[in-house]
Design a protein around this motif. Structure first.
Motif, PDB file in Angstrom:
ATOM      1  N   UNK A   1       0.605  -1.295  -0.146  1.00 44.11           N
ATOM      2  CA  UNK A   1      -0.245  -0.440   0.376  1.00 44.11           C
ATOM      3  C   UNK A   1       0.625   1.226  -0.033  1.00 44.11           C
ATOM      4  N   UNK A   2       0.594   1.984  -0.790  1.00 47.88           N
ATOM      5  CA  UNK A   2       1.014   3.482  -1.036  1.00 47.88           C
ATOM      6  C   UNK A   2       0.327   4.689  -0.296  1.00 47.88           C
ATOM      7  N   UNK A   3      -0.202   4.338  -0.413  1.00 53.15           N
ATOM      8  CA  UNK A   3      -1.900   5.405   0.247  1.00 53.15           C
ATOM      9  C   UNK A   3      -3.044   5.127   0.498  1.00 53.15           C
ATOM     10  N   UNK A   4      -3.801   5.628   0.698  1.00 54.11           N
ATOM     11  CA  UNK A   4      -5.131   5.298   0.661  1.00 54.11           C
ATOM     12  C   UNK A   4      -6.080   6.564   0.259  1.00 54.11           C
ATOM     13  N   UNK A   5      -7.128   6.395  -0.328  1.00 53.64           N
ATOM     14  CA  UNK A   5      -8.283   7.197  -0.711  1.00 53.64           C
ATOM     15  C   UNK A   5      -9.535   7.216  -0.606  1.00 53.64           C
ATOM     16  N   UNK A   6      -9.983   8.336   0.625  1.00 56.47           N
ATOM     17  CA  UNK A   6     -11.489   8.029   1.233  1.00 56.47           C
ATOM     18  C   UNK A   6     -12.045   9.024   0.318  1.00 56.47           C
ATOM     19  N   UNK A   7     -13.253   8.188   0.333  1.00 64.17           N
ATOM     20  CA  UNK A   7     -14.859   8.243  -0.151  1.00 64.17           C
ATOM     21  C   UNK A   7     -16.293   8.568   0.606  1.00 64.17           C
ATOM     22  N   UNK A   8     -16.676   9.741   0.690  1.00 66.73           N
ATOM     23  CA  UNK A   8     -17.926  10.059   1.192  1.00 66.73           C
ATOM     24  C   UNK A   8     -19.512  10.251   0.753  1.00 66.73           C
ATOM     25  N   UNK A   9     -20.224   8.905   0.654  1.00 71.62           N
ATOM     26  CA  UNK A   9     -21.313   8.921  -0.671  1.00 71.62           C
ATOM     27  C   UNK A   9     -22.425   9.132   0.158  1.00 71.62           C
ATOM     28  N   UNK A  10     -23.451   9.527  -0.324  1.00 71.60           N
ATOM     29  CA  UNK A  10     -24.604   9.573   0.418  1.00 71.60           C
ATOM     30  C   UNK A  10     -25.427   8.504  -0.573  1.00 71.60           C
ATOM     31  N   UNK A  11     -25.976   7.137   0.084  1.00 73.16           N
ATOM     32  CA  UNK A  11     -27.144   6.252  -0.589  1.00 73.16           C
ATOM     33  C   UNK A  11     -28.368   5.967   0.044  1.00 73.16           C
ATOM     34  N   UNK A  12     -28.936   7.434  -0.792  1.00 72.36           N
ATOM     35  CA  UNK A  12     -29.838   7.228   0.620  1.00 72.36           C
ATOM     36  C   UNK A  12     -30.493   7.979   1.356  1.00 72.36           C
ATOM     37  N   UNK A  13     -30.607   7.300   2.548  1.00 67.66           N
ATOM     38  CA  UNK A  13     -30.745   8.459   3.962  1.00 67.66           C
ATOM     39  C   UNK A  13     -28.950   7.970   4.466  1.00 67.66           C
ATOM     40  N   UNK A  14     -28.846   7.033   3.846  1.00 63.93           N
ATOM     41  CA  UNK A  14     -27.269   7.044   4.841  1.00 63.93           C
ATOM     42  C   UNK A  14     -26.151   7.158   3.851  1.00 63.93           C
ATOM     43  N   UNK A  15     -25.424   7.786   4.657  1.00 60.83           N
ATOM     44  CA  UNK A  15     -24.119   8.280   4.706  1.00 60.83           C
ATOM     45  C   UNK A  15     -22.568   6.784   4.485  1.00 60.83           C
ATOM     46  N   UNK A  16     -22.312   7.017   3.509  1.00 56.84           N
ATOM     47  CA  UNK A  16     -20.889   5.447   3.089  1.00 56.84           C
ATOM     48  C   UNK A  16     -19.872   6.059   3.508  1.00 56.84           C
ATOM     49  N   UNK A  17     -19.043   5.840   3.976  1.00 53.06           N
ATOM     50  CA  UNK A  17     -18.230   6.651   4.533  1.00 53.06           C
ATOM     51  C   UNK A  17     -16.656   4.525   4.215  1.00 53.06           C
ATOM     52  N   UNK A  18     -15.862   4.690   2.738  1.00 51.69           N
ATOM     53  CA  UNK A  18     -15.403   3.940   2.385  1.00 51.69           C
ATOM     54  C   UNK A  18     -13.066   4.286   2.174  1.00 51.69           C
ATOM     55  N   UNK A  19     -12.384   3.089   2.420  1.00 63.24           N
ATOM     56  CA  UNK A  19     -10.936   3.685   2.906  1.00 63.24           C
ATOM     57  C   UNK A  19     -10.371   2.450   1.135  1.00 63.24           C
ATOM     58  N   UNK A  20      -9.933   3.314   0.458  1.00 62.30           N
ATOM     59  CA  UNK A  20      -9.885   2.305  -0.887  1.00 62.30           C
ATOM     60  C   UNK A  20      -7.976   2.586  -1.378  1.00 62.30           C
ATOM     61  N   UNK A  21      -6.998   1.312  -0.859  1.00 61.19           N
ATOM     62  CA  UNK A  21      -5.742   1.352  -1.482  1.00 61.19           C
ATOM     63  C   UNK A  21      -4.821   2.022  -2.699  1.00 61.19           C
ATOM     64  N   UNK A  22      -3.842   2.981  -2.703  1.00 67.09           N
ATOM     65  CA  UNK A  22      -3.249   2.646  -3.883  1.00 67.09           C
ATOM     66  C   UNK A  22      -1.895   1.856  -3.432  1.00 67.09           C
ATOM     67  N   UNK A  23      -1.452   1.313  -5.019  1.00 65.72           N
ATOM     68  CA  UNK A  23      -0.449  -0.011  -4.318  1.00 65.72           C
ATOM     69  C   UNK A  23       0.939   1.082  -5.023  1.00 65.72           C
ATOM     70  N   UNK A  24       2.486   0.390  -4.199  1.00 68.67           N
ATOM     71  CA  UNK A  24       3.211   1.071  -5.336  1.00 68.67           C
ATOM     72  C   UNK A  24       3.166  -0.068  -6.534  1.00 68.67           C
ATOM     73  N   UNK A  25       4.346  -0.492  -6.515  1.00 60.37           N
ATOM     74  CA  UNK A  25       4.875  -1.046  -8.151  1.00 60.37           C
ATOM     75  C   UNK A  25       4.033  -2.724  -7.916  1.00 60.37           C
ATOM     76  N   UNK A  26       3.602  -3.060  -9.119  1.00 57.00           N
ATOM     77  CA  UNK A  26       2.965  -4.745  -8.870  1.00 57.00           C
ATOM     78  C   UNK A  26       4.031  -5.832 -10.074  1.00 57.00           C
ATOM     79  N   UNK A  27       3.551  -6.060 -10.297  1.00 58.93           N
ATOM     80  CA  UNK A  27       4.369  -7.251 -11.519  1.00 58.93           C
ATOM     81  C   UNK A  27       5.311  -6.654 -11.818  1.00 58.93           C
ATOM     82  N   UNK A  28       6.538  -6.626 -12.284  1.00 61.57           N
ATOM     83  CA  UNK A  28       6.341  -5.424 -13.472  1.00 61.57           C
ATOM     84  C   UNK A  28       8.218  -6.555 -14.615  1.00 61.57           C
TER      85      UNK A  28
END
Length: 810
Positions: free
Chosen positions: A772-799
């Motif tokens: 993991x290189x960093x995390x991207x954070x997302x705040x979304x409203x789905x109907x009456x719900x608030x969804x907060x997610x944390x998704x990773x970005x990565x360093x080099x993979x198989x190269x």
């Protein structure tokens, strides 16, 4: 501004991976085909026995290298060695071992008849006072020292798995250093990147990297083919080196052997290169020239990446050296590097436009003089220019409305200087070293940053965005002045096993008003024939460069010089088996630190000062301490390996943090880890050479996760309902998962009558570990719900990668 840049540094699609996979398969087929139908090993051999010239006892573990060929071996327990499968001809050998004078044998003939066995006598070497290593944390790389004493040999550094054959990346695997996948820059013992002095043939190189928009530089501007030796000092470096707090990285270009003219050219997935060297005027003069051109833009296009991304670079290096007389030699060097990066944002897309251009030009002359058998001098006269032009625009679409931010940064840095270093060998008990440097510097800045602000307006009848104004920074200015430095050091043989070097350095920087005195002390004690102890203490000041003002963050003047006080001690021992052990411990204390400009969530940005996560850390003090172990075995046989482990802790005491986006300051009285705080680090490199024509190299690394700032979803109940917002946790209070990966490289050599062809295949991150290189954070409203997610970005993979080069002697 990283949206498009990330496509340069991560595998952007399965199409790209499929393309690279096809390339590696093709390269494998080429190698196998060449190995089966072209390989024509010779039947000649060179053999002999190596003796101590005084005792006439055979010497084991002596390294025997063919200078005008590509073979090498080491002597066995009985002092005997053999070089096999040689083509008929005349060869030159170099025979070296720790504690003995290096011997060169010319005109060694390999013919059809069995060659006569050589009897070689090595003369024990009396260790001169000036040759004693008193600097702890010193790594000798390539060069002319005995192979067993070198940290990395030339063969190893040319065959290690490393992106773009970049020796900066190879060096970053040594204990006490740290780097990441994207950048070729490295830090030393918890310090910042800018705390390492980089020198080429006695001249400081200020920005020795290509593609600086990718975390400060993805590739070095110096071709390894032009390098003779490298000295890396990670602590306790003597008074000759100034204005840096953490390390010195001294590179020396090749010395052309007598009667040699050589040309080489190569191509890989990253760049093409050409190198030539030769002698003239009966070996009194020599010349060399290297050139590289990167074509990452073509590779990205073939791989199906975004056509709007166009990175290009090239570099040139040349040197002419002439022996004026028996006591005087003159050389002239030039180095030029150039970069372009274009990332064009797509229409109607929330994205970035980035256009940058960087230039690096240096020219210098060096005069070596021997005024007396005990008095030597080196004088360097130099001029140089470093410039960059950056333009960026971040365009966003919100419904039918536009948000817009732009920055333009033009900077030009010029210098002219004169430096002289003297050495006087008074006796075997005393060596004096002294020198001075004066350099005139001028930097011009022209920086503009405009951020167009909009407010969202909602009424019962309509909703709209209203333009509210412009936040801007406009700094045109010029800074100039003189930097002067001088030093005096004396090396004393206090007693037969004890050597001390005491030095004092003075640095004066006129444009910032800094006057700094730096005392230094180094000790070396030979505990036994194969065991040595070194220790060092000193003050290391670093002033702010005339071209280093953070104008993008609104700064327009200089801060006082920073200081590091370093105490380091280490012990080194060579076992009878040929294994070398090295252990060191250090304690570094920082004072008078400048504010640190960082981004809380992603430091790899083209215009980090424009990002919403920009922070300014006002620090009181800092510290870095640790212990390092290094093991190596390389006696010239088929197997060689080295391994290291380091424990370190790097922290800083924070007074307060300023958040420019909110224009607020948060006051703390806490100690936090630095971004370079890497607690546990382990490296293991193994090289296997089953024959003179095959080389297999593996490199494994593991280190603790770096600190980062986490975000979380906060909420509060109000009469109108629940209010949600995203809030930052403690600055650099969280840590990524540990990083680890395995790299592999296979080299195949195809001998020719006067040279050879080398082909290689290489795979970085063989098992495709998702680091993991960093995390991207997302705040979304789905109907009456608030969804907060944390998704990773990565360093080099198989190269995967491959390359081929052609070397010829003429």
């Amino acid at each position: 501004m990283i949206g498009h840049l990330s496509k340069l540094t991560t595998a952007s699609s399965s199409r790209r991976q499929w393309y690279q996979f096809k390339l590696i398969i093709v390269s494998l087929l080429i190698i196998i085909l060449r190995a089966t139908v072209w390989s024509d090993p010779g039947s000649g051999r060179i053999s002999g026995v190596i003796y101590d010239a005084d005792s006439r006892e055979p010497i084991p573990g002596v390294t025997v290298i063919m200078l005008n060929g590509f073979a090498g071996t080491s002597s066995g327990p009985d002092g005997r060695f053999t070089l096999k499968n040689l083509s008929y001809g005349t060869y030159s050998l170099q025979v070296s071992s720790i504690g003995y004078e290096t011997l060169r044998l010319d005109s060694v003939i390999v013919a059809g008849n069995p060659s006569k066995e050589l009897s070689i006598n090595l003369t024990p070497k009396a260790v001169q006072l000036k040759s004693v290593t008193v600097t702890p944390g010193r790594f000798s790389i390539m060069g002319e020292e005995a192979v067993a004493k070198q940290t990395l040999t030339q063969r190893q550094i040319r065959t290690m798995p490393q992106l773009a054959d970049d020796f900066f990346r190879a060096v970053s695997r040594l204990p006490g250093t740290s780097s990441n996948d994207f950048s070729t820059r490295f830090t030393v013992r918890g310090g910042e990147y800018e705390e390492v002095l980089v020198m080429l043939d006695g001249l400081q190189i200020y920005e020795p990297f290509h593609l600086k928009d990718i975390d400060g530089g993805a590739i070095s501007v110096i071709d390894v083919a032009a390098v003779e030796s490298i000295d890396l000092m990670t602590g306790g470096f003597p008074a000759r080196y100034g204005d840096k707090m953490s390390g010195a990285f001294e590179i020396k270009s090749r010395q052309v052997p007598p009667n040699q003219n050589r040309f080489s050219a190569g191509i890989s997935l990253i760049n093409t290169h050409a190198f030539a060297e030769g002698k003239f005027d009966n070996n009194r003069g020599s010349w060399l020239f290297s050139a590289r051109r990167g074509y990452i833009d073509y590779v990205l296009k073939l791989a199906g990446a975004d056509d709007n991304i166009k990175p290009t670079y090239y570099d040139l290096f040349g040197k002419v050296q002439y022996q004026l007389s028996k006591r005087h030699s003159l050389s002239a060097d030039i180095l030029h590097a150039h970069d372009n990066m274009k990332v064009i944002g797509e229409e109607n897309d929330t994205g970035d436009t980035l256009i940058t251009e960087y230039g690096n030009s240096y020219a210098w002359m060096t005069l070596w003089s021997e005024f007396h058998p005990r008095l030597f001098a080196q004088t360097v006269a130099s001029v140089g220019k470093v410039d960059h032009n950056r333009y960026g625009r971040d365009v966003g679409v919100f419904g039918e409305f536009l948000t817009d931010a732009m920055a333009s940064d033009e900077e030009d840095f010029q210098f002219a200087g004169l430096k002289t270093d003297w050495e006087y060998e008074h006796s075997d008990l005393l060596v004096l070293k002294f020198g001075s440097e004066i350099q005139s510097r001028k930097a011009t800045y022209d920086y503009i940053n405009r951020d167009y602000n909009y407010d969202y307006i909602s009424t019962p009848d309509s909703s709209y965005i209203e333009f509210t104004g412009i936040d801007s920074i406009f700094i045109p200015m010029e800074k100039s002045g003189v930097r002067f430095g001088s030093y005096l050091a004396g090396r004393f043989r206090v007693a037969d096993p004890l050597v001390a070097e005491i030095g004092l350095r003075y640095d004066r920087t006129s444009y910032s008003g800094d006057d700094d005195f730096s005392p230094r002390l180094n000790l070396a004690y030979n505990i036994a024939e194969r065991t040595a102890f070194c220790a060092g203490w000193g003050y290391y000041y670093q002033s702010e460069g005339v071209h280093e003002i953070m104008v993008g963050d609104g700064e327009d003047d200089f801060y006082p010089s920073q200081r590091a006080e370093l105490l380091v001690a280490g012990i080194e021992h060579e076992f009878d088996s040929g294994i070398r052990l090295r252990a060191e411990t250090y304690n570094k204390l920082y004072t008078n630190l400048r504010p640190a400009y960082r981004n809380s969530f992603d430091d790899i940005e083209a215009f980090p000062e424009m990002e919403s996560d920009r922070t300014v850390i006002f620090r009181k003090n800092g510290s870095s301490r640790g212990i390092e172990f290094y093991l190596k075995k390389d006696t010239g046989g088929k197997f060689s390996w080295w391994s290291s482990y380091a424990y370190s802790k790097s922290e800083e005491d924070v007074d307060h943090i300023y958040f420019p986006t909110e224009d607020v300051s948060a006051y703390y009285d806490v100690t936090i880890p630095t971004p370079q705080d890497q607690r546990h680090t382990f490296y293991l490199d193994v090289h296997y050479r089953p024959t003179a024509r095959w080389q297999l190299s593996t490199a494994f690394q593991y280190h603790s996760g770096w600190p980062y700032t986490n975000l979380f979803l906060a909420s509060q109940s109000t009469p109108e309902g629940t209010v949600y917002w995203v809030q930052a946790d403690e600055q650099w209070g969280a840590r990524f998962k540990p990083y680890h990966r395995l790299d592999l490289r296979i080299n195949r050599y195809f001998p020719l009558k006067k040279g050879r062809i080398t082909a290689f295949i290489e795979i970085l991150n063989v098992y495709n570990q998702k680091n993991v290189r960093k995390y991207n954070y997302y705040l979304r409203r789905i109907g009456d719900r608030i969804n907060f997610s944390k998704e990773p970005d990565y360093w080099f993979g198989w190269m995967p990668s491959f390359g081929i080069s052609y070397d010829i002697n003429f």
